[in-house]
Design an enzyme around this catalytic site. Structure first.
Site, PDB file in Angstrom:
ATOM      1  N   TYR A 135       0.810  -1.220   0.000  1.00 39.91           N
ATOM      2  CA  TYR A 135       0.000   0.000   0.000  1.00 39.91           C
ATOM      3  C   TYR A 135       0.849   1.278   0.000  1.00 39.91           C
ATOM      4  CZ  TYR A 135      -3.244  -3.669   1.006  1.00 39.91           C
ATOM      5  OH  TYR A 135      -3.944  -4.832   0.920  1.00 39.91           O
ATOM      6  N   ASP A 136       0.497   2.192  -0.925  1.00 48.50           N
ATOM      7  CA  ASP A 136       1.214   3.463  -1.061  1.00 48.50           C
ATOM      8  C   ASP A 136       0.510   4.593  -0.318  1.00 48.50           C
ATOM      9  OD1 ASP A 136       2.904   2.196  -2.888  1.00 48.50           O
ATOM     10  OD2 ASP A 136       1.495   2.603  -4.534  1.00 48.50           O
ATOM     11  N   THR A 137      -0.820   4.449  -0.196  1.00 48.79           N
ATOM     12  CA  THR A 137      -1.598   5.516   0.444  1.00 48.79           C
ATOM     13  C   THR A 137      -2.247   4.950   1.701  1.00 48.79           C
ATOM     14  OG1 THR A 137      -2.023   6.496  -1.717  1.00 48.79           O
ATOM     15  CG2 THR A 137      -3.441   7.214   0.090  1.00 48.79           C
ATOM     16  N   ARG A 160      -4.064   0.281  -4.083  1.00 45.91           N
ATOM     17  CA  ARG A 160      -2.816   0.448  -3.318  1.00 45.91           C
ATOM     18  C   ARG A 160      -3.044   1.374  -2.112  1.00 45.91           C
ATOM     19  NH1 ARG A 160       1.523  -2.327  -4.381  1.00 45.91           N
ATOM     20  NH2 ARG A 160       2.871  -0.658  -3.639  1.00 45.91           N
TER      21      ARG A 160
END
Lengths: 302, 302
Positions: free
Chosen positions: B18-20, B242
């Protein structure tokens, strides 16, 4: 299909059939502070014919004694023991049905009429008109000492409703084991001469929503109100088949009468409009009889 | 069935996926005025790994600027444009989605944070903190001149809720044609360090009950809040696949994440208890991941 009353014979037949006449008040006998034309004569006529007359109101802001003053001001004969309000019925429910122990108290969201009825039934209470709870100052649980003897929260129309009262009531219902959630009535709106305001059911709605459960409601259309009339009026031979409920609201008065096995007469001087009882969008609640106004019964005098 | 996270590898895998990272605040980063142990380090770690961090709160009593002060006091890095509150989202909804004409006004049940967000979006309002509406004096329609330009009623948590505000809001919704009923959020309760108080959903409950209809609700779990994040954070490449929502409430945070197609991580430092996610009475809302506390992600540091 409701029977539409119009001729003198219609009203004579009604008079013959029913010995006990239950009346809703606002929208039936008066509208705000104005008497419905002919209401006084019709009540006198019923009394003259030895009919039992009772006034059954969901208004819990006034005690019976105070409600009688309204009759007096408008020049309508009424006796305190003929008046059944949801405040009185709630007090009777707490003492006679719940049989709440004498060392328990009721937390009140409501006005002085409700407190007066509780006092008259010997029920201890807190909240209500207590200045400490009638405030817009911020409320914190940190600064509050809950009373462990609170065994019920009773909620009626309260025009001083505020976050302190709601927070205390909510926490009593959440924390005090077995604490009963009661409402004087569930009317969504409160009619005034100038229009609608939020009713008692709207004042208890925050508790309903926060708790995710409904209160035991006392007033019309619930049967508790009729149980209270039967219990208190022991001297009177109460026969549902010879009793008629006269009201202006389908979802309170007429449903109350029907649930109790009484005949029902709808008048169109209050909340319910003609369009709600005829045509394709008519309400599923059908009264036995309809007449425009209680004043129509003056046809009996001619 | 939720994946229970416990080993360093579990957290490494989560960091990779996960980016956010969207965070609820109360019950996740802090409890009342006390920081959850390790929350600051975990947020720093995410920033260090170039993760986008956002704070998504239903609290509509504070504006974003004021909410940032809470982060500052607790020593947590946060920037105003990372904070998404339901007050801000409601203002964006009125201006960007409803596109309310500039000559219309909003009647506010709510506190100064809600007013500040409306002002920042250039929306005219009345009610709210106006002393005239913050009173326990009796209210009569007779003495009130309604404003025909009121095009919406916006209701948030208001600890100065009273009968005057409720009566005015009810009558605007009843009388002003096309007047929209909005709520910042529908949380039934409001958690404080000492226990629960009635939440924003309970404050709008009287209107809901009196009108017999529900408001358009803005906050979690409704998608409006996510639409608002997507619309405002245009510079950021927002990929739901993500993105992970971290929260402590199944019926707001976790449902919000699931409805938006995000991954969800439940922490047990707030409202939801272990018993609600395991055993025969488990909630039907199942998060993707569960960990005891956000502080558990410090395992990544070792």
């Amino acid at each position: 299909m409701a029977t539409r009353l119009s001729t003198r014979e219609d009203y004579v037949s009604l008079l013959d059939k029913y010995d006990t006449w239950l009346f809703d008040c606002d929208g039936v006998l008066w509208q705000g502070d104005t008497l419905v034309e002919g209401a006084t004569e019709v009540l006198q006529l019923l009394r003259h014919h030895k009919k039992a007359v009772m006034f059954v109101t969901n208004n819990a802001t006034k005690s019976r004694k105070n409600y009688k003053k309204k009759f007096d001001t408008l020049g309508v004969e009424a006796h305190v023991d003929e008046i059944y309000g949801s405040a009185f019925a709630a007090a009777v429910y707490i003492s006679s049905v719940m049989k709440m122990p004498k060392d328990k108290k009721v937390y009140v969201i409501g006005m002085d009429g409700l407190e007066e009825e509780l006092r008259d039934e010997g029920i201890a209470y807190l909240g209500g008109t207590d200045p400490e709870d009638n405030t817009l100052a911020s409320f914190s649980l940190k600064n509050w000492t809950p009373d462990p003897t609170v065994g019920a929260v009773l909620c009626g129309l309260d025009t001083s409703i505020n976050y302190t009262k709601l927070s205390k009531a909510f926490n009593y219902l959440l924390r005090n084991e077995g604490c009963t959630f009661l409402a004087t009535n569930e009317d969504s709106t409160y009619p005034t001469a100038e229009g609608l305001l939020p009713g008692a059911g709207s004042v208890s709605a925050p508790l309903r929503y926060a708790l995710g459960k409904d209160p035991v409601a006392i007033g019309k259309p619930k049967g508790t109100m009729l149980d209270c009339i039967k219990a208190k009026w022991v001297s009177h031979d109460f026969d549902p088949k010879r009793t008629i409920m006269v009201g202006d609201r389908l979802n309170t008065d007429i449903e109350f009468g029907k649930a109790g096995g009484l005949a029902t007469l709808l008048v169109l001087t209050g909340i319910t409009k003609e369009s709600e009882i005829t045509g394709p969008n008519a309400s599923p609640t059908v009264p036995d009889y309809v007449t425009n106004s209680i004043g129509d019964l003056r046809a009996l005098l001619s």
